[in-house]
Design a protein around this motif. Structure first.
Motif, PDB file in Angstrom:
ATOM      1  N   LEU A  79      13.957  17.611  37.828  1.00 43.11           N
ATOM      2  CA  LEU A  79      15.016  18.729  38.231  1.00 43.11           C
ATOM      3  C   LEU A  79      15.032  19.091  39.869  1.00 43.11           C
ATOM      4  CD1 LEU A  79      14.518  20.762  34.916  1.00 43.11           C
ATOM      5  CD2 LEU A  79      16.876  20.120  36.041  1.00 43.11           C
ATOM      6  N   ALA A  80      13.425  19.102  40.389  1.00 43.59           N
ATOM      7  CA  ALA A  80      12.794  19.636  41.374  1.00 43.59           C
ATOM      8  C   ALA A  80      13.902  18.408  42.300  1.00 43.59           C
ATOM      9  CB  ALA A  80      11.666  19.081  42.395  1.00 43.59           C
ATOM     10  N   GLU A  81      13.885  16.747  42.061  1.00 47.39           N
ATOM     11  CA  GLU A  81      14.665  16.280  43.253  1.00 47.39           C
ATOM     12  C   GLU A  81      16.270  16.737  43.054  1.00 47.39           C
ATOM     13  OE1 GLU A  81      14.602  13.333  45.696  1.00 47.39           O
ATOM     14  OE2 GLU A  81      12.509  13.929  45.061  1.00 47.39           O
ATOM     15  N   ILE A  82      16.439  16.709  42.303  1.00 48.45           N
ATOM     16  CA  ILE A  82      17.609  16.987  41.303  1.00 48.45           C
ATOM     17  C   ILE A  82      18.882  18.112  42.677  1.00 48.45           C
ATOM     18  CG2 ILE A  82      20.176  17.720  40.020  1.00 48.45           C
ATOM     19  CD1 ILE A  82      19.311  15.516  37.984  1.00 48.45           C
ATOM     20  N   SER A  83      17.576  19.244  42.478  1.00 52.29           N
ATOM     21  CA  SER A  83      17.811  20.542  43.646  1.00 52.29           C
ATOM     22  C   SER A  83      17.832  20.301  43.855  1.00 52.29           C
ATOM     23  CB  SER A  83      16.775  21.591  42.829  1.00 52.29           C
ATOM     24  OG  SER A  83      16.786  22.502  43.210  1.00 52.29           O
ATOM     25  N   ARG A  84      16.412  19.560  45.582  1.00 52.29           N
ATOM     26  CA  ARG A  84      16.421  19.131  46.733  1.00 52.29           C
ATOM     27  C   ARG A  84      17.587  18.574  47.460  1.00 52.29           C
ATOM     28  NH1 ARG A  84      12.406  15.824  45.967  1.00 52.29           N
ATOM     29  NH2 ARG A  84      11.023  17.567  46.109  1.00 52.29           N
ATOM     30  N   ASN A  85      18.352  17.779  46.445  1.00 54.13           N
ATOM     31  CA  ASN A  85      19.392  16.960  47.272  1.00 54.13           C
ATOM     32  C   ASN A  85      21.147  17.012  46.345  1.00 54.13           C
ATOM     33  OD1 ASN A  85      18.197  14.294  47.842  1.00 54.13           O
ATOM     34  ND2 ASN A  85      18.124  13.990  46.083  1.00 54.13           N
ATOM     35  N   PRO A 115      21.514   9.962  45.724  1.00 55.99           N
ATOM     36  CA  PRO A 115      19.801  10.533  46.429  1.00 55.99           C
ATOM     37  C   PRO A 115      18.697  10.661  45.773  1.00 55.99           C
ATOM     38  CG  PRO A 115      21.363  12.324  47.584  1.00 55.99           C
ATOM     39  CD  PRO A 115      22.053  11.214  46.535  1.00 55.99           C
ATOM     40  N   THR A 116      19.087  11.191  44.413  1.00 58.46           N
ATOM     41  CA  THR A 116      18.350  11.837  43.900  1.00 58.46           C
ATOM     42  C   THR A 116      17.008  10.387  42.789  1.00 58.46           C
ATOM     43  OG1 THR A 116      19.332  13.701  42.547  1.00 58.46           O
ATOM     44  CG2 THR A 116      17.853  12.892  41.482  1.00 58.46           C
ATOM     45  N   TYR A 117      18.147   9.063  42.208  1.00 62.67           N
ATOM     46  CA  TYR A 117      17.730   7.638  42.173  1.00 62.67           C
ATOM     47  C   TYR A 117      17.078   7.269  43.603  1.00 62.67           C
ATOM     48  CZ  TYR A 117      22.025   5.522  42.417  1.00 62.67           C
ATOM     49  OH  TYR A 117      23.092   5.745  42.819  1.00 62.67           O
ATOM     50  N   GLU A 118      17.901   7.173  44.564  1.00 61.79           N
ATOM     51  CA  GLU A 118      16.504   6.795  46.035  1.00 61.79           C
ATOM     52  C   GLU A 118      15.848   6.989  45.580  1.00 61.79           C
ATOM     53  OE1 GLU A 118      19.815   6.777  48.949  1.00 61.79           O
ATOM     54  OE2 GLU A 118      21.084   5.205  47.713  1.00 61.79           O
ATOM     55  N   GLY A 119      15.432   8.138  45.826  1.00 56.91           N
ATOM     56  CA  GLY A 119      14.519   9.270  46.276  1.00 56.91           C
ATOM     57  C   GLY A 119      13.059   9.111  45.462  1.00 56.91           C
TER      58      GLY A 119
END
Length: 455
Positions: free
Chosen positions: A413-419, A425-429
């Motif tokens: 959720l944090a990565e999705i929010s960040r992107n 970019p979420t699954y890449e990150g």
């Protein structure tokens, strides 16, 4: 696409500064094999011309070089942007010098000879720190560029946007308003916004906390009294309702008002007039009533039904913080920025574990609790929610599988929010495949945004 989703993996760059051509070539190859973009510099002089404040990158520099050495370069860089990571490469005899440089602001140092993966690890951590700094700056710019109401009620979640729209529509009217919401959601903030953006803005805003007034003085505080009305009443006192003439009365925690006073308040609201204690003279009231409650007044046997319906002309409901988790990073930075101004401290870097913890927490105290956490964070006194400092992750409670799922869900959720909702970019990150991310989202009950980008 908003500013916070603009930082992509391909934008990351490592600026490598070393006068040794062979070493530059070897380090460049090793970092590029790890998927990083590398720009080489034979000397420090041209690095100063880079757009350092906006650079999504890390500077890696040898200490001993002709002309400007690594230490002078570091001082120059940190003078422009003290948050830009500078990694120093040192010879054996330079270790003490490097330690002193770290005290002066260097991100890290690596002693020669070193394994290539050691440099990559340090650079990766530096890039992650840099990403968080740049995102925070983007959020700050977005906040400072918004309208005043958006800076009071921060958020992009549809529920908070709807609330702002309601306030804008209702503020210009004289209709009485009932504000509902859990403890700490910002009911007084909404009430003040109704006052400040309406025609009564030049009048008084009188806030009355019904739970804080002792029952024996409640009536006198609200309605005032004449001299001699009771023992100790030596002179005339204007009550809070009368003091608010031309303005707004805010009755917070109105569910705590004594039942015998509710009938008198109802008469004051309906007739827009009051009688001071000890007087038979009616005093006209030109006020707007705004009440707030954290409970369901309609099903409260201790609250008069007729008063509830009289107050409930317009109801504004403030969503709980856990109901708009996508706003938590934005809101956290906003209150941290306020804490920075109060305490004159810089905002520390927010780690992925910190973000995951913020998103996973239930926030029973809502925005008030978030503000307290931000204060402690800026003061360097917050170590996360239930975090084991040695492990560096959220420990929580319950079965191990449940704890792992909760942490994994919070990180995603944090990565999705960040992107900004973008899944590519979420699954890449996160270093996983597209299919892997979708499977995890399905298993953990994470719904994709309807307007996701680049997925």
């Amino acid at each position: 696409m908003d500013d916070t989703s603009a930082l992509r993996l391909q934008d990351r760059v490592v600026h490598l500064v070393d006068d040794d051509a062979e070493l530059r070539h070897a380090l460049r190859q090793s970092l590029e094999l790890e998927g990083l973009s590398v720009v080489c510099h034979a000397g420090a002089e041209d690095v100063g011309d880079l757009p350092l404040r906006s650079l999504y990158g890390v500077i890696v520099s040898d200490i001993r070089m002709p002309g400007m050495d690594g230490l002078d370069l570091m001082r120059h860089i940190l003078g422009i942007d003290p948050t830009l990571p500078v990694v120093l490469i040192t010879g054996h005899g330079d270790v003490q010098m490097a330690v002193e440089a770290m005290r002066a602001g260097a991100y890290d140092f690596i002693e020669k000879p070193f394994a290539a993966n050691r440099l990559f690890s340090v650079v990766e951590r530096g890039l992650e720190k840099r990403r968080l700094v740049l995102e925070n700056r983007s959020l700050r710019t977005a906040l400072e560029g918004g309208d005043e109401l958006s800076s009071r009620l921060v958020g992009r979640n549809p529920a908070i946007q709807h609330l702002r729209a309601q306030i804008s529509a209702v503020a210009e009217t004289d209709a009485d308003v009932l504000i509902t919401g859990e403890t700490g959601t910002g009911k007084e903030v909404v009430a003040r916004a109704l006052h400040d953006y309406g025609p009564r803005r030049k009048g008084n805003f009188v806030a009355i906390n019904c739970a804080a007034l002792p029952a024996e003085i409640f009536e006198s505080e609200l309605f005032g009294h004449e001299a001699g009305a009771f023992t100790g009443a030596q002179k005339l006192r204007v009550g809070k309702l009368e003091h608010a003439n031309g303005g707004t009365v805010f009755l917070d925690e109105i569910e705590s008002m004594p039942i015998d006073l509710q009938a008198k308040l109802l008469r004051a609201i309906e007739g827009r007039s009051i009688e001071r204690l000890g007087s038979n003279r009616q005093v006209a009231l030109d006020v707007r009533f705004v009440a707030a409650t954290k409970s369901d007044l309609n099903n409260n046997p201790a609250f008069r039904t007729d008063l509830y319906y009289r107050l409930n002309v317009i109801t504004l409901e403030i969503p709980a913080l856990r109901a708009r988790r996508d706003d938590i990073p934005l809101l956290f930075f906003h209150v941290a920025r306020e804490a920075r101004a109060r305490y004159r401290r810089e905002i520390p870097a927010i780690t992925p574990q910190d973000e995951a913890g913020l998103l996973a927490h239930d926030w029973p105290g809502n925005v008030r609790e978030l503000r307290n956490v931000a204060d402690r964070f800026v003061l360097g006194m917050w170590s996360g929610f239930g975090r084991n400092p040695e492990a560096g992750v959220e420990t929580g409670s319950g079965h191990l599988s449940d704890r792992i799922d909760a942490f994994e869900r919070a990180v995603i959720l944090a990565e999705i929010s960040r992107n900004g909702g973008a899944l590519k970019p979420t699954y890449e990150g996160l270093g996983i495949s597209r299919k892997g991310l979708y499977e995890k989202m399905r298993r953990l009950g994470i719904k994709a945004s309807d307007n996701e980008h680049g997925s």
